[in-house]
Design a protein around this motif. Structure first.
Motif, PDB file in Angstrom:
ATOM      1  N   TYR A   1       0.823  -1.220   0.000  1.00 33.78           N
ATOM      2  CA  TYR A   1       0.000   0.000   0.000  1.00 33.78           C
ATOM      3  C   TYR A   1       0.854   1.267   0.000  1.00 33.78           C
ATOM      4  CZ  TYR A   1      -3.969  -2.991   1.344  1.00 33.78           C
ATOM      5  OH  TYR A   1      -4.954  -3.949   1.381  1.00 33.78           O
TER       6      TYR A   1
ATOM      7  N   ALA B   1       1.113  -5.429   8.294  1.00 33.60           N
ATOM      8  CA  ALA B   1      -0.085  -5.688   9.115  1.00 33.60           C
ATOM      9  C   ALA B   1      -0.707  -6.991   8.634  1.00 33.60           C
ATOM     10  CB  ALA B   1      -1.082  -4.545   9.001  1.00 33.60           C
TER      11      ALA B   1
ATOM     12  N   SER C   1      -7.200  -9.088   9.367  1.00 33.88           N
ATOM     13  CA  SER C   1      -8.228  -8.210   8.801  1.00 33.88           C
ATOM     14  C   SER C   1      -7.712  -6.785   8.626  1.00 33.88           C
ATOM     15  CB  SER C   1      -9.481  -8.224   9.671  1.00 33.88           C
ATOM     16  OG  SER C   1      -9.161  -7.920  11.014  1.00 33.88           O
ATOM     17  N   ALA C   2      -6.704  -6.394   9.383  1.00 32.98           N
ATOM     18  CA  ALA C   2      -6.109  -5.064   9.231  1.00 32.98           C
ATOM     19  C   ALA C   2      -5.590  -4.837   7.816  1.00 32.98           C
ATOM     20  CB  ALA C   2      -4.965  -4.884  10.231  1.00 32.98           C
TER      21      ALA C   2
ATOM     22  N   ARG D   1      -6.933  -5.361   5.108  1.00 30.52           N
ATOM     23  CA  ARG D   1      -7.943  -4.916   4.136  1.00 30.52           C
ATOM     24  C   ARG D   1      -8.181  -3.420   4.230  1.00 30.52           C
ATOM     25  NH1 ARG D   1     -10.489  -9.707   6.025  1.00 30.52           N
ATOM     26  NH2 ARG D   1     -12.032  -8.522   7.152  1.00 30.52           N
ATOM     27  N   ALA D   2      -7.722  -2.803   5.308  1.00 33.26           N
ATOM     28  CA  ALA D   2      -7.837  -1.357   5.470  1.00 33.26           C
ATOM     29  C   ALA D   2      -9.259  -0.862   5.226  1.00 33.26           C
ATOM     30  CB  ALA D   2      -6.844  -0.641   4.542  1.00 33.26           C
ATOM     31  N   GLY D   3     -10.240  -1.647   5.661  1.00 30.10           N
ATOM     32  CA  GLY D   3     -11.626  -1.214   5.580  1.00 30.10           C
ATOM     33  C   GLY D   3     -12.378  -1.718   4.363  1.00 30.10           C
TER      34      GLY D   3
ATOM     35  N   GLU E   1     -13.841  -4.559   3.005  1.00 34.41           N
ATOM     36  CA  GLU E   1     -14.208  -5.896   3.503  1.00 34.41           C
ATOM     37  C   GLU E   1     -14.184  -6.989   2.446  1.00 34.41           C
ATOM     38  OE1 GLU E   1     -14.668  -7.190   6.705  1.00 34.41           O
ATOM     39  OE2 GLU E   1     -13.584  -5.308   6.929  1.00 34.41           O
ATOM     40  N   ALA E   2     -14.391  -6.620   1.181  1.00 33.48           N
ATOM     41  CA  ALA E   2     -14.479  -7.637   0.138  1.00 33.48           C
ATOM     42  C   ALA E   2     -13.116  -8.080  -0.388  1.00 33.48           C
ATOM     43  CB  ALA E   2     -15.326  -7.103  -1.017  1.00 33.48           C
ATOM     44  N   LEU E   3     -12.048  -7.445   0.084  1.00 30.32           N
ATOM     45  CA  LEU E   3     -10.707  -7.746  -0.428  1.00 30.32           C
ATOM     46  C   LEU E   3     -10.168  -9.018   0.221  1.00 30.32           C
ATOM     47  CD1 LEU E   3      -8.723  -6.162  -2.344  1.00 30.32           C
ATOM     48  CD2 LEU E   3      -7.574  -5.405  -0.271  1.00 30.32           C
ATOM     49  N   PRO E   4      -9.889 -10.068  -0.554  1.00 32.98           N
ATOM     50  CA  PRO E   4      -9.411 -11.314   0.048  1.00 32.98           C
ATOM     51  C   PRO E   4      -7.901 -11.259   0.288  1.00 32.98           C
ATOM     52  CG  PRO E   4      -9.769 -11.647  -2.285  1.00 32.98           C
ATOM     53  CD  PRO E   4     -10.118 -10.210  -2.001  1.00 32.98           C
ATOM     54  N   CYS E   5      -7.488 -10.425   1.210  1.00 31.82           N
ATOM     55  CA  CYS E   5      -6.076 -10.131   1.455  1.00 31.82           C
ATOM     56  C   CYS E   5      -5.834 -10.127   2.961  1.00 31.82           C
ATOM     57  CB  CYS E   5      -5.779  -8.760   0.848  1.00 31.82           C
ATOM     58  SG  CYS E   5      -4.193  -8.081   1.345  1.00 31.82           S
ATOM     59  N   ASP E   6      -4.802 -10.852   3.410  1.00 29.81           N
ATOM     60  CA  ASP E   6      -4.564 -11.001   4.850  1.00 29.81           C
ATOM     61  C   ASP E   6      -3.201 -10.483   5.316  1.00 29.81           C
ATOM     62  OD1 ASP E   6      -2.784 -12.874   3.948  1.00 29.81           O
ATOM     63  OD2 ASP E   6      -3.792 -14.598   4.804  1.00 29.81           O
ATOM     64  N   ALA E   7      -2.486  -9.776   4.444  1.00 31.09           N
ATOM     65  CA  ALA E   7      -1.196  -9.202   4.844  1.00 31.09           C
ATOM     66  C   ALA E   7      -0.940  -7.988   3.965  1.00 31.09           C
ATOM     67  CB  ALA E   7      -0.071 -10.213   4.681  1.00 31.09           C
TER      68      ALA E   7
END
Lengths: 77, 77, 77, 77, 77
Positions: free
Chosen positions: D39, D51, D54-55, D57-59, D61-67
């Motif tokens: 980012y 991070a 869930s952090a 995704r930075a808000g 919610e639909a983003l399938p990203c965990d880091a």
């Protein structure tokens, strides 16, 4: 996400209604084994990115799923 | 999700109100032990898929539950 | 959830406002130690179920708490 | 967050639609390897804050990203 | 939560906009090291409670932060 290799699949007739129709694959990484929902059409042997935790629901809060294949890595030329 | 085997059950008279009526089972995987809510009617000895973390609430945000049995694996023929 | 034993308590005068009034207890499991909010009136020596992660907020999204005692296991007769 | 070093990048033609356009970098920390969304415009060799969960995704919610790489540490003078 | 000791601080000029103004401290626990947002004015040497995961956002969903200092433990008399 982690890099994993798809190694198998699973059959479960009895499952949560919200998981019906979802394909689950076995993935292996660093000697660990997990079961992930497949969102991209991965196959056995593919090197994939697996998202863990709430990311695996991709916004569908009611889905009881904590791991998902979200990308297939391109083969190195 | 992880593949685990159901090995026992738990009784807790004193618990959060939101957990009342929910069955909890002991599951074992890779030498670890956890306690999971049972959403599919699993029994001792069953090989099951366990979802960890927020996935275990299946959309019920107020449920203080971090592990749930979400599928029973079919026996290999 | 994990099965843990309550082993102590904590005092923290300086803390997040949203944690004020909340009792925190030390819990030990598998050689690990954590600090959990107590939602059920547990005492030292009790065997308890601890929910980890977002489940520990029990629907209160603003609570900066990642572990909670959600049940006291019945003593075996 | 953890301190990690950026060590490489990834190409994945086939991925979840919501990940399209997102750069992913390989990060290494304490002998572990993970793949994180970038980012902040990090480059190979940078020491970064990652991070997890869930952090990441930075808000969204639909983003399938965990880091996610959320900061580049200043070089020590 | 875990009990950790504050051991240092971090400077990152380049970071996510939502992290601007937030102080981050290095914390050490059980031989591990992490970087946590400080919500309570902790200083180096303080024994603190660190909340991990989504709890570290304290309700601010857009904050890409996965660890936060939420209490300073009182010194034993």
């Amino acid at each position: 996400m982690i890099v994993a290799t798809v190694t198998g699949n699973f059959w479960a007739t009895k499952k949560c209604e919200t998981l019906r129709g979802q394909i689950f694959l076995e993935v292996v990484f660093d000697g660990h084994r997990a079961v992930a929902a497949d969102y991209v059409g991965a196959g056995i042997g593919d090197r994939v990115l697996v998202a863990m935790g709430s990311a695996a629901r991709a916004g569908n809060e009611a889905l009881p799923c904590d791991a998902a294949i979200v990308a297939i890595l391109d083969e190195k030329p």
